[in-house]
Scaffold this motif. Sequence first.
Motif, PDB file in Angstrom:
ATOM      1  N   LYS A  32       0.825  -1.204   0.000  1.00  0.00           N
ATOM      2  CA  LYS A  32       0.000   0.000   0.000  1.00  0.00           C
ATOM      3  C   LYS A  32       0.866   1.264   0.000  1.00  0.00           C
ATOM      4  CE  LYS A  32      -4.188  -2.020   1.885  1.00  0.00           C
ATOM      5  NZ  LYS A  32      -5.180  -2.029   2.971  1.00  0.00           N
ATOM      6  N   ALA A  33       1.975   1.246   0.708  1.00  0.00           N
ATOM      7  CA  ALA A  33       2.898   2.389   0.688  1.00  0.00           C
ATOM      8  C   ALA A  33       3.459   2.588  -0.718  1.00  0.00           C
ATOM      9  CB  ALA A  33       4.031   2.180   1.695  1.00  0.00           C
ATOM     10  N   SER A  34       3.775   1.512  -1.369  1.00  0.00           N
ATOM     11  CA  SER A  34       4.271   1.588  -2.739  1.00  0.00           C
ATOM     12  C   SER A  34       3.210   2.179  -3.668  1.00  0.00           C
ATOM     13  CB  SER A  34       4.686   0.193  -3.209  1.00  0.00           C
ATOM     14  OG  SER A  34       5.096   0.221  -4.548  1.00  0.00           O
ATOM     15  N   TYR A  35       1.977   1.741  -3.491  1.00  0.00           N
ATOM     16  CA  TYR A  35       0.881   2.310  -4.276  1.00  0.00           C
ATOM     17  C   TYR A  35       0.790   3.819  -4.056  1.00  0.00           C
ATOM     18  CZ  TYR A  35      -1.632  -1.700  -6.296  1.00  0.00           C
ATOM     19  OH  TYR A  35      -2.007  -2.762  -7.063  1.00  0.00           O
ATOM     20  N   LEU A  36       0.834   4.258  -2.814  1.00  0.00           N
ATOM     21  CA  LEU A  36       0.723   5.692  -2.536  1.00  0.00           C
ATOM     22  C   LEU A  36       1.789   6.480  -3.285  1.00  0.00           C
ATOM     23  CD1 LEU A  36      -0.100   5.812   1.286  1.00  0.00           C
ATOM     24  CD2 LEU A  36      -1.659   6.127  -0.641  1.00  0.00           C
ATOM     25  N   TYR A  37       3.015   6.007  -3.225  1.00  0.00           N
ATOM     26  CA  TYR A  37       4.094   6.713  -3.911  1.00  0.00           C
ATOM     27  C   TYR A  37       3.867   6.704  -5.425  1.00  0.00           C
ATOM     28  CZ  TYR A  37       8.638   8.441  -5.245  1.00  0.00           C
ATOM     29  OH  TYR A  37       9.643   9.205  -5.790  1.00  0.00           O
ATOM     30  N   ASN A  38       3.452   5.572  -5.944  1.00  0.00           N
ATOM     31  CA  ASN A  38       3.227   5.491  -7.382  1.00  0.00           C
ATOM     32  C   ASN A  38       2.037   6.327  -7.836  1.00  0.00           C
ATOM     33  OD1 ASN A  38       5.289   3.755  -8.619  1.00  0.00           O
ATOM     34  ND2 ASN A  38       4.583   2.316  -7.077  1.00  0.00           N
ATOM     35  N   PHE A  39       0.997   6.413  -7.017  1.00  0.00           N
ATOM     36  CA  PHE A  39      -0.146   7.255  -7.378  1.00  0.00           C
ATOM     37  C   PHE A  39       0.290   8.695  -7.616  1.00  0.00           C
ATOM     38  CE2 PHE A  39      -3.214   4.375  -4.820  1.00  0.00           C
ATOM     39  CZ  PHE A  39      -3.391   3.535  -5.905  1.00  0.00           C
ATOM     40  N   ILE A  40       1.178   9.206  -6.779  1.00  0.00           N
ATOM     41  CA  ILE A  40       1.557  10.615  -6.927  1.00  0.00           C
ATOM     42  C   ILE A  40       2.355  10.870  -8.204  1.00  0.00           C
ATOM     43  CG2 ILE A  40       1.387  11.102  -4.472  1.00  0.00           C
ATOM     44  CD1 ILE A  40       4.343  11.031  -4.214  1.00  0.00           C
ATOM     45  N   VAL A 140      -8.304  -2.122  -2.469  1.00  0.00           N
ATOM     46  CA  VAL A 140      -9.112  -3.287  -2.102  1.00  0.00           C
ATOM     47  C   VAL A 140      -8.266  -4.549  -2.245  1.00  0.00           C
ATOM     48  CG1 VAL A 140     -11.321  -2.233  -2.719  1.00  0.00           C
ATOM     49  CG2 VAL A 140     -10.041  -3.480  -4.454  1.00  0.00           C
ATOM     50  N   GLU A 141      -8.596  -5.517  -1.426  1.00  0.00           N
ATOM     51  CA  GLU A 141      -7.888  -6.795  -1.507  1.00  0.00           C
ATOM     52  C   GLU A 141      -8.802  -7.820  -2.138  1.00  0.00           C
ATOM     53  OE1 GLU A 141      -5.542 -10.057   1.238  1.00  0.00           O
ATOM     54  OE2 GLU A 141      -6.228  -8.194   2.134  1.00  0.00           O
ATOM     55  N   GLY A 142      -8.262  -8.578  -3.064  1.00  0.00           N
ATOM     56  CA  GLY A 142      -9.018  -9.629  -3.721  1.00  0.00           C
ATOM     57  C   GLY A 142      -8.075 -10.631  -4.335  1.00  0.00           C
ATOM     58  N   GLN A 143      -8.367 -11.894  -4.133  1.00  0.00           N
ATOM     59  CA  GLN A 143      -7.552 -12.975  -4.674  1.00  0.00           C
ATOM     60  C   GLN A 143      -6.092 -12.841  -4.264  1.00  0.00           C
ATOM     61  OE1 GLN A 143      -8.442 -12.603  -8.847  1.00  0.00           O
ATOM     62  NE2 GLN A 143     -10.350 -13.758  -8.649  1.00  0.00           N
ATOM     63  N   GLY A 144      -5.879 -12.390  -3.028  1.00  0.00           N
ATOM     64  CA  GLY A 144      -4.527 -12.281  -2.498  1.00  0.00           C
ATOM     65  C   GLY A 144      -3.725 -11.116  -3.050  1.00  0.00           C
ATOM     66  N   ARG A 145      -4.384 -10.168  -3.712  1.00  0.00           N
ATOM     67  CA  ARG A 145      -3.686  -9.025  -4.295  1.00  0.00           C
ATOM     68  C   ARG A 145      -4.352  -7.731  -3.855  1.00  0.00           C
ATOM     69  NH1 ARG A 145      -3.154  -9.828 -10.577  1.00  0.00           N
ATOM     70  NH2 ARG A 145      -1.896  -7.984 -10.270  1.00  0.00           N
ATOM     71  N   ILE A 146      -3.574  -6.675  -3.825  1.00  0.00           N
ATOM     72  CA  ILE A 146      -4.104  -5.348  -3.563  1.00  0.00           C
ATOM     73  C   ILE A 146      -4.333  -4.684  -4.906  1.00  0.00           C
ATOM     74  CG2 ILE A 146      -3.722  -3.095  -2.478  1.00  0.00           C
ATOM     75  CD1 ILE A 146      -3.849  -5.320  -0.436  1.00  0.00           C
ATOM     76  N   ARG A 147      -5.558  -4.227  -5.134  1.00  0.00           N
ATOM     77  CA  ARG A 147      -5.910  -3.534  -6.371  1.00  0.00           C
ATOM     78  C   ARG A 147      -6.581  -2.230  -5.991  1.00  0.00           C
ATOM     79  NH1 ARG A 147      -7.229  -8.195 -10.484  1.00  0.00           N
ATOM     80  NH2 ARG A 147      -6.005  -6.849 -11.812  1.00  0.00           N
ATOM     81  N   PHE A 148      -7.012  -1.460  -6.965  1.00  0.00           N
ATOM     82  CA  PHE A 148      -7.619  -0.178  -6.617  1.00  0.00           C
ATOM     83  C   PHE A 148      -8.752   0.211  -7.562  1.00  0.00           C
ATOM     84  CE2 PHE A 148      -4.051   0.694  -9.389  1.00  0.00           C
ATOM     85  CZ  PHE A 148      -4.500   1.700 -10.244  1.00  0.00           C
ATOM     86  N   HIS A 149      -9.680   0.979  -6.990  1.00  0.00           N
ATOM     87  CA  HIS A 149     -10.788   1.586  -7.722  1.00  0.00           C
ATOM     88  C   HIS A 149     -10.520   3.085  -7.762  1.00  0.00           C
ATOM     89  CE1 HIS A 149     -13.758  -1.786  -6.319  1.00  0.00           C
ATOM     90  NE2 HIS A 149     -12.618  -2.266  -6.744  1.00  0.00           N
ATOM     91  N   VAL A 150     -10.965   3.754  -8.824  1.00  0.00           N
ATOM     92  CA  VAL A 150     -10.784   5.202  -8.955  1.00  0.00           C
ATOM     93  C   VAL A 150     -12.138   5.862  -9.197  1.00  0.00           C
ATOM     94  CG1 VAL A 150      -9.711   7.057 -10.291  1.00  0.00           C
ATOM     95  CG2 VAL A 150      -8.458   4.937  -9.907  1.00  0.00           C
TER      96      VAL A 150
END
Length: 174
Positions: A32-40, A140-150
């Motif tokens: 999730k921290a990696s996602y935050l950095y990548n989102f920016i 969101v978590e699904g099938q053992g992975r973190i994904r995202f909705h926008v």
Amino acid sequence: MKWWRKLFVPLVFVVGPGVGAVPAASLEYEVKASYLYNFIQFIDWPEDAFDNGDFNICVLGTDRFGTALDVLHGESAGRRVVRVQRFDRAGAAAGARCHVMFVSRTEDSAQVLQMVVHKAVLTVGEAPGFTAHGGVINLVEGQGRIRFHVNVKAAQRAGLTVSSRLLKLAVDQR
């Protein structure tokens, strides 16, 4: 060292005598921290959203990141320096200048989102229905992975522009 290496290399801390250990983050929160950095990297803020040279990532509510976000503190995001701030309740964060606000699942999403509506803040949450309440991104978590909705409309209301490359990776767009 590149930012991504810092996030994906196991976090190892050398602790001297008499110094308490820093809690390590779970793999979920490292991701999730990696996602935050990548989102920016894939979102544009209006230039007037920045009072100074800093780019502020705020965590609101129960902080499960451990040390995962600390790795980002001091890194660059474009020409800005990343700063990480933590707030245990919404009232404490009300006066803070946050560019990204991660809202823990322990917080009342609707209340928090009312606080930041129309303020050029990328709101990222992890509670079910976060984007339905007006948040910009929901992890969101699904099938053992973190994904995202926008929620593109929420991003537009906040004055943010989401890259088409990021939208292509989203599980769901509204």
